[in-house]
Write an enzyme that holds these catalytic residues in place. Structure first.
Site, mmCIF file in Angstrom:
data_model
loop_
_atom_site.group_PDB
_atom_site.id
_atom_site.type_symbol
_atom_site.label_atom_id
_atom_site.label_comp_id
_atom_site.label_asym_id
_atom_site.label_seq_id
_atom_site.Cartn_x
_atom_site.Cartn_y
_atom_site.Cartn_z
ATOM 1 N N CYS A 2 0.838 -1.046 -0.073
ATOM 2 C CA CYS A 2 0.023 -0.073 -0.046
ATOM 3 C C CYS A 2 0.886 1.208 0.039
ATOM 4 O O CYS A 2 2.216 1.173 0.560
ATOM 5 C CB CYS A 2 -0.943 -0.199 1.106
ATOM 6 S SG CYS A 2 -2.100 -1.398 1.517
ATOM 7 N N ARG A 27 3.090 0.353 -5.511
ATOM 8 C CA ARG A 27 3.024 -0.193 -4.022
ATOM 9 C C ARG A 27 1.710 -1.141 -3.955
ATOM 10 O O ARG A 27 1.579 -1.745 -3.213
ATOM 11 C CB ARG A 27 2.944 0.422 -2.691
ATOM 12 C CG ARG A 27 4.284 1.600 -3.067
ATOM 13 C CD ARG A 27 4.523 2.722 -2.015
ATOM 14 N NE ARG A 27 4.551 2.234 -0.604
ATOM 15 C CZ ARG A 27 5.891 1.834 0.115
ATOM 16 N NH1 ARG A 27 6.587 2.354 -0.549
ATOM 17 N NH2 ARG A 27 5.877 1.405 1.125
ATOM 18 N N TRP A 74 -2.817 -2.606 -1.736
ATOM 19 C CA TRP A 74 -2.706 -4.099 -1.813
ATOM 20 C C TRP A 74 -3.210 -4.779 -0.904
ATOM 21 O O TRP A 74 -2.689 -4.835 0.204
ATOM 22 C CB TRP A 74 -1.046 -4.285 -1.933
ATOM 23 C CG TRP A 74 -0.654 -5.485 -2.497
ATOM 24 C CD1 TRP A 74 -0.698 -6.452 -3.760
ATOM 25 C CD2 TRP A 74 -0.289 -6.734 -1.735
ATOM 26 N NE1 TRP A 74 -0.335 -7.460 -3.737
ATOM 27 C CE2 TRP A 74 -0.295 -7.890 -2.512
ATOM 28 C CE3 TRP A 74 -0.198 -6.796 -0.435
ATOM 29 C CZ2 TRP A 74 0.160 -9.074 -1.881
ATOM 30 C CZ3 TRP A 74 0.116 -8.052 0.382
ATOM 31 C CH2 TRP A 74 0.237 -9.309 -0.454
ATOM 32 N N GLY A 99 0.413 -1.850 6.063
ATOM 33 C CA GLY A 99 1.116 -2.664 6.729
ATOM 34 C C GLY A 99 -0.108 -3.536 7.549
ATOM 35 O O GLY A 99 -1.171 -3.676 6.575
ATOM 36 N N GLU A 479 14.363 -17.635 -12.846
ATOM 37 C CA GLU A 479 14.028 -16.209 -13.182
ATOM 38 C C GLU A 479 13.150 -16.143 -14.397
ATOM 39 O O GLU A 479 12.029 -15.630 -14.450
ATOM 40 C CB GLU A 479 15.031 -15.212 -13.541
ATOM 41 C CG GLU A 479 14.800 -13.857 -13.952
ATOM 42 C CD GLU A 479 13.921 -13.143 -13.037
ATOM 43 O OE1 GLU A 479 13.730 -13.460 -12.043
ATOM 44 O OE2 GLU A 479 13.552 -12.068 -13.703
ATOM 45 N N LYS A 483 9.059 -14.887 -14.290
ATOM 46 C CA LYS A 483 8.697 -13.979 -15.054
ATOM 47 C C LYS A 483 7.350 -14.406 -15.925
ATOM 48 O O LYS A 483 6.567 -13.782 -16.036
ATOM 49 C CB LYS A 483 9.742 -13.617 -16.199
ATOM 50 C CG LYS A 483 10.082 -12.358 -16.667
ATOM 51 C CD LYS A 483 10.736 -11.255 -15.367
ATOM 52 C CE LYS A 483 10.328 -11.332 -14.238
ATOM 53 N NZ LYS A 483 11.274 -10.667 -13.152
ATOM 54 N N GLU A 486 4.308 -14.821 -13.605
ATOM 55 C CA GLU A 486 3.702 -13.546 -12.888
ATOM 56 C C GLU A 486 3.063 -12.755 -14.016
ATOM 57 O O GLU A 486 2.207 -11.978 -13.513
ATOM 58 C CB GLU A 486 4.680 -12.784 -12.028
ATOM 59 C CG GLU A 486 5.766 -12.059 -12.897
ATOM 60 C CD GLU A 486 6.961 -11.327 -11.968
ATOM 61 O OE1 GLU A 486 6.459 -10.669 -11.079
ATOM 62 O OE2 GLU A 486 8.033 -11.259 -12.388
ATOM 63 N N HIS A 502 14.742 -36.560 -11.297
ATOM 64 C CA HIS A 502 14.772 -37.001 -10.068
ATOM 65 C C HIS A 502 13.055 -36.754 -9.700
ATOM 66 O O HIS A 502 12.753 -36.590 -8.545
ATOM 67 C CB HIS A 502 15.605 -35.943 -8.993
ATOM 68 C CG HIS A 502 17.054 -36.731 -8.989
ATOM 69 N ND1 HIS A 502 17.391 -38.036 -8.849
ATOM 70 C CD2 HIS A 502 18.088 -35.972 -9.916
ATOM 71 C CE1 HIS A 502 18.709 -37.984 -9.264
ATOM 72 N NE2 HIS A 502 19.082 -36.942 -9.846
ATOM 73 N N LYS A 602 4.793 -3.528 -6.712
ATOM 74 C CA LYS A 602 5.961 -3.369 -7.001
ATOM 75 C C LYS A 602 6.920 -3.594 -5.736
ATOM 76 O O LYS A 602 8.206 -4.095 -5.885
ATOM 77 C CB LYS A 602 6.279 -2.061 -7.868
ATOM 78 C CG LYS A 602 7.752 -1.912 -8.241
ATOM 79 C CD LYS A 602 7.924 -2.752 -9.263
ATOM 80 C CE LYS A 602 9.519 -2.427 -9.820
ATOM 81 N NZ LYS A 602 9.891 -3.763 -10.666
HETATM 82 C C1 F6R Z 1 9.696 -10.055 -10.015
HETATM 83 C C2 F6R Z 1 9.957 -9.337 -8.859
HETATM 84 C C3 F6R Z 1 9.963 -9.534 -7.508
HETATM 85 C C4 F6R Z 1 10.973 -8.711 -6.638
HETATM 86 C C5 F6R Z 1 10.853 -8.924 -5.307
HETATM 87 C C6 F6R Z 1 11.927 -8.264 -4.611
HETATM 88 O O1 F6R Z 1 9.717 -9.703 -11.061
HETATM 89 O O2 F6R Z 1 9.857 -8.072 -8.963
HETATM 90 O O3 F6R Z 1 9.973 -10.942 -7.160
HETATM 91 O O4 F6R Z 1 12.162 -9.155 -7.227
HETATM 92 O O5 F6R Z 1 9.550 -8.790 -4.878
HETATM 93 O O6 F6R Z 1 11.974 -6.938 -4.743
HETATM 94 P P1 F6R Z 1 12.904 -5.965 -4.339
HETATM 95 O O7 F6R Z 1 13.879 -6.145 -5.380
HETATM 96 O O8 F6R Z 1 12.452 -4.572 -4.646
HETATM 97 O O9 F6R Z 1 13.450 -6.110 -2.781
#
Ligand code: F6R
Length: 607
Positions: A2, A27, A74, A99, A479, A483, A486, A502, A602
């Site tokens: 948030c 956020r 959020w 929070g 990764e 990607k 998500e 395995h 984010k």
């Molecule tokens: C995936 C992604 C998240 C962030 C994770 C950590 O694309 O962006 O997995 O990498 O939430 O965020 P930071 O780097 O801001 O600590």
């Protein structure tokens, strides 16, 4: 997560609050709302879904008032509906909160027992309920807020607005960040300084446990014990200009295409391209004097840490413990006397990463943050930091932040290896030259965009997609899978190629695409055998390798893309781009919300 904002102002507050919320949308974007004080009453507009929905409502039903608060949500407790959207108002008190109030059930029961009725499912609503309860007992807003704050457990940043006090905002910080902005006879608060950048560049950061009373002419800050404290006023360098998408359809596409430039900028802070020497920045510990290194991060940043583990161990001969922050902080691992710890974060605000860093600091070990957002909590609280120069990353799925983290970590690995006396001048020059070439090779990969889009067309129909790789390519496989899931919502998993037999190989049939990340490194032949095992079971292989690798294996693959020939050391940086492009095009073709995928935010400021 948030985002919260607030203004004790002299101008129409709603447009300013809305603009600040736009900057905080990273956020959370489940719902949003604004409340202002108008003629002794609290007025409010709220909307479910993206911030644009609130914008539409404000256009139809503008909000007067010069003092107000705003929120972009959020959801943690309670579905993302309008009724659960902040600000929450009870008896002339409005609150916005970032929070989790962990003891909300207990407080709620207590308040219901004395006649309060609740209208939302949120943990937040107990805050205005408590404050209005204390106001009714004739406490002043300051006393009521202070008493309510002392009852709250958990993590929060919050702002309280009072119907009868257009000259007042009360804010508090415990576990979640909060910045105070100082204007001319106006005061502002925001979850970060970026939100306040159009309004002021004079910023005070509240510290853990602080709360503050804001009036037009300033903020009075108190620490957790209620003692008045002074917090330094910083001049922030954050720009008031908000970055746009340029000619791109999405921020994610723009950010993918910025990578050659931002990787180059980041590398130049360490590597001298004329003499191919790596220069370490100031660090909070001597790399030659440590026995082990802990690397701690979340999500994509964790995968950057995973690549770094291979680099630090192989090149700098430094043992590395790698942890997901949410596990590390509660696992309480014993640390060597000479162990240092490195924390990787784009936002510098990830709650679990910060908690892990604070735990290590408490143990008296040195901490280094690798961070993209200037002035973030990680940058301010770690013993030292190194900035990645990705610039603002707006797309929720991390792309350029990841590759600039890798570029930084590659330079640190070389610098550490030099400092530890295990890297000769020739190898330093060879590896640093390989790094210098990365921006140009990355640009070549981006020119193959159409080929990735073609392959993505057949990924859209997949129910499951597997990614495999060995060594640093294993981290890229993980990764790539993250990607894809998500932003396209297709189930995807990354596996160490050798681990497939395995268990996961049971998933393979002719409906399952398997992305094989196979750079030309010493493990190529091993990965090639695993590729054959997939083909033998009917799996649809998409091969990512260089020209030589593709020539050797393309006849077995359903599709293959030849990437530029590079030193295996830098392959993970470059092989990140194809998996980003595959995910991006798949998501676009599926029509998902690429920049703001469902359920995500984010910056993850709750645990
Ligand atoms: C995936 C992604 C998240 C962030 C994770 C950590 O694309 O962006 O997995 O990498 O939430 O965020 P930071 O780097 O801001 O600590």
């Amino acid at each position: 997560m948030c985002g919260i904002v607030g203004i004790v102002g002299r101008h129409a507050a709603a447009p300013l609050l809305f603009e600040a919320l736009r900057r905080l949308e990273y956020r959370g974007y489940d719902s949003s709302g604004i409340a202002t004080v108008v003629d002794g009453k609290l007025e409010r507009r709220r909307a479910e879904g993206k911030l644009a929905n609130l914008g539409d409502i404000l256009e139809r039903l503008p909000l007067a008032g010069e003092t107000g608060i705003g929120h972009t949500r959020w959801a943690t407790h309670g579905a993302p509906t309008e009724i659960n959207a902040h600000p929450h108002i009870v008896g002339g008190v409005a609150v916005v909160h970032n929070g989790i109030i962990e003891n909300f059930q207990e407080l709620r029961r207590e308040l219901i027992a004395v006649g309060h009725t609740f209208e939302t499912q949120t943990d937040t609503e107990v805050i205005p309920q408590l404050v209005s309860h204390y106001l009714k007992a004739d406490l002043s807003p300051e006393e009521a807020a202070r008493k309510a704050l002392s009852r709250l457990e958990g993590a929060f940043a919050l702002a309280l607005l009072f119907a009868e006090r257009p000259d007042l905002l009360i804010v508090a910080r415990k576990g979640s960040p909060l910045a105070i902005g100082i204007g001319d006879d106006e005061m502002f608060i925001g979850s970060d300084a970026l939100a306040l950048a159009p309004m002021t560049d004079r910023i005070q950061y509240l510290e853990e446990g602080d709360w503050a009373v804001l009036r037009h002419d300033g903020a009075q800050v108190f620490d957790a014990e209620g003692e008045p404290v002074e917090r330094t006023v910083h001049r922030t360098a954050l720009s008031g200009a908000f970055t746009g998408k340029g000619n791109h359809r999405h921020f994610m596409e723009k950010e993918i295409h910025e990578q050659p430039a931002v990787i180059g900028d980041t590398l130049r802070t360490f590597a001298n391209p004329t003499n191919h020497r790596i220069v370490l920045p100031d660090l909070p510990f001597d790399p030659a004097g440590i026995s082990r290194l802990s690397i701690v991060a979340c999500g994509t940043a964790f995968y950057a840490g995973m690549v770094a583990k291979y680099w630090f161990e192989q090149i700098a001969r430094l043992p590395v413990d790698l942890d997901i922050a949410s596990e590390f902080r509660y696992r309480q691992p014993p640390l060597d006397a000479n162990q240092a710890a490195l924390f990787i974060s784009q936002s510098g605000e990830t709650a679990d990463t910060l908690a892990a860093m604070r735990h290590v600091r408490k143990l008296g070990r040195r901490t280094l943050g690798i961070v993209n957002m200037a002035e973030s909590t990680l940058q301010r609280e770690a013993d030292g930091h190194v900035r990645t120069l990705a610039g603002p990353e707006i797309g929720v799925a991390s792309t350029k932040a990841f590759t600039t983290q890798l570029a930084t970590l590659a330079c640190l690995a070389l610098g550490f290896a030099k400092a530890r006396g295990v890297l000769g001048a020739d190898d330093e020059a060879r590896l640093s030259q390989a790094l210098d070439e990365v921006p140009a090779r990355a640009a070549e990969i981006l020119q193959q965009d159409a080929a990735f889009e073609r392959i993505a067309q057949s990924l859209t129909a997949a129910r499951d997609v597997l990614y495999i790789g060995r060594g640093t390519a294993y981290a890229i496989a993980l990764e790539g899978a993250l990607k894809l899931k998500e932003i396209s919502y297709i189930h995807a998993e990354g596996y160490a190629a050798g681990e497939l037999k395995h268990g996961p190989i049971a998933l393979i049939d002719d409906q399952v695409p398997v992305i094989v990340v196979a750079p030309p490194d010493p493990l190529f032949d091993k990965t090639a055998s695993n590729l054959q095992e997939v083909v033998a079971r009917g799996g649809k292989v998409v091969l990512l390798s260089d020209l030589e690798g593709v020539e050797r294996l393309s006849s077995y693959a359903w599709a293959s893309i030849a990437l530029p020939q590079v030193d295996p050391f830098v392959a993970p940086i470059l092989y990140a781009l194809p998996v980003q492009l595959l995910a991006y095009h798949t998501a676009v073709l599926k029509g998902t919300d690429v920049d703001q995928p469902r359920n995500l935010a984010k910056s993850v400021t709750v645990e």
